[in-house]
Design a protein around this motif. Structure first.
Motif, PDB file in Angstrom:
ATOM      1  N   THR A 200       0.821  -1.206   0.000  1.00 16.69           N
ATOM      2  CA  THR A 200       0.000   0.000   0.000  1.00 16.69           C
ATOM      3  C   THR A 200       0.858   1.260   0.000  1.00 16.69           C
ATOM      4  O   THR A 200       0.580   2.217  -0.740  1.00 16.69           O
ATOM      5  N   ASN A 203       2.296   1.813  -3.402  1.00 15.56           N
ATOM      6  CA  ASN A 203       1.240   2.286  -4.298  1.00 15.56           C
ATOM      7  C   ASN A 203       0.991   3.780  -4.089  1.00 15.56           C
ATOM      8  O   ASN A 203       0.877   4.551  -5.043  1.00 15.56           O
ATOM      9  N   ASP A 220      -6.892   0.881  -4.721  1.00 18.40           N
ATOM     10  CA  ASP A 220      -6.437  -0.490  -4.497  1.00 18.40           C
ATOM     11  C   ASP A 220      -7.448  -1.196  -3.601  1.00 18.40           C
ATOM     12  O   ASP A 220      -7.542  -0.916  -2.411  1.00 18.40           O
ATOM     13  N   MET A 223      -6.511  -2.933  -0.120  1.00 19.36           N
ATOM     14  CA  MET A 223      -6.484  -2.138   1.114  1.00 19.36           C
ATOM     15  C   MET A 223      -7.883  -1.708   1.531  1.00 19.36           C
ATOM     16  O   MET A 223      -8.186  -1.593   2.724  1.00 19.36           O
TER      17      MET A 223
END
Length: 316
Positions: A200, A203, A220, A223
């Motif tokens: 995460t 990202n 995403d 998450m």
């Protein structure tokens, strides 16, 4: 157990026709596994929306048609009346996880912030990306146990002084309730999701480096849905509850979920004033009321019920 150490195994089975599909057998052969669900989403990043939609449909196969919610009643009439009004309005209240009775609530998973300190923006906060995952969800508990569960009456209906409400999730009027209800998975191991947190952070940093605006959109789904899925994991010693959870985002607009009751069941020790109030609500909602009792001459340890309103035979 580390998230990345999970061995994703998808058995090779022949397709089963709808007419030969036995839901109970399928549930026994395929116990709920939220880690498998998250791995499938993680491995299919390019089609996460499709993967989640498919997983969501599969999760709903675990839901029985009828679920129950036990309510405690005590001397605090203001609190009792809040419960009565919520049910009369055909709602269920969702609570923040910190208000629930398990100190490990929302703690079935964790991450090591020390391993996130390698990312410069997190160095100043000692690697803490999220302080408490439980802040992200609101929960209400239902059970697949029927009305003859003495532990449920004792633990969640104030030693039989409260009542129980049944909800039919197969009816279209409870589509909202069905859509936010998830089965609980029981385990004796907590899950280390440090790898998810690293994924995460990477990202987010990539989005920041490639963006010219002050805000970025985190899309995403790993998450987004990890807190929801993992909030439905509890320790094995709670498995007697046979719990199904209403699980929603922690938003002020999600404090109440629409839920149309099917019937009321009054505890053996439910006080007269509370019995009368529940029967008044039942009249308004046009649903039956049952009272629980035990037969002194029965050699089985079991609770029974008899209908007290209306004096007709309603099928439940």
């Amino acid at each position: 157990m580390k998230f990345e150490d999970y061995k994703l195994e998808i058995p090779d089975r022949d397709p089963v026709s709808e007419e030969n599909f036995d839901i109970e057998t399928w549930r026994e052969e395929n116990p709920i596994d939220y880690l498998k669900a998250l791995h499938l989403i993680a491995k299919q990043h390019s089609i996460q929306k499709f993967a989640f939609d498919t997983i969501f449909k599969v999760l709903k196969l675990y839901l029985p048609n009828i679920l129950y919610k036990y309510y405690s009643l005590n001397e605090n009439m203001d609190l009792n009346n809040q419960k009565f009004e919520t049910i009369k309005n055909q709602k269920i209240y969702t609570a923040e996880t910190k208000a629930l009775n398990d100190p490990f609530e929302g703690k079935a998973f964790y991450y090591d912030p020390n391993k996130l300190m390698k990312f410069k923006p997190l160095d100043k906060v000692d690697g803490h990306l999220i302080d408490d995952f439980s802040d992200y969800v609101r929960i209400a508990s239902l059970t697949g146990n029927g009305t003859d569960s003495m532990p449920m009456w004792a633990h969640y209906a104030n030693n039989h002084k409260g009542f129980c409400v049944s909800y039919d999730l197969s009816e279209n009027i409870n589509l909202e309730l069905r859509s936010v209800t998830f089965p609980v998975q029981y385990t004796n191991k907590r899950i280390d999701i440090t790898s998810i947190m690293e994924h995460t952070v990477i990202n987010i940093l990539n989005r920041i480096s490639s963006s010219t605006v002050n805000q970025i959109m985190l899309d995403d789904m790993l998450m987004i849905y990890a807190p929801i899925f993992l909030s439905n994991i509890k320790h094995d010693f709670w498995n007697y509850e046979n719990e199904f959870r209403i699980t929603v985002g922690n938003d002020k607009n999600m404090k109440y979920i629409n839920a149309i009751p099917k019937a009321f069941f009054l505890g053996i020790k439910c006080e007269k004033k509370n019995r009368e109030r529940l029967q008044e609500i039942a009249v308004d909602l046009k649903i039956p009321v049952y009272e629980m009792f035990y037969d002194d001459m029965d050699d089985n340890f079991k609770l029974s019920k008899r209908q007290i309103y209306p004096l007709l035979d309603f099928k439940l």
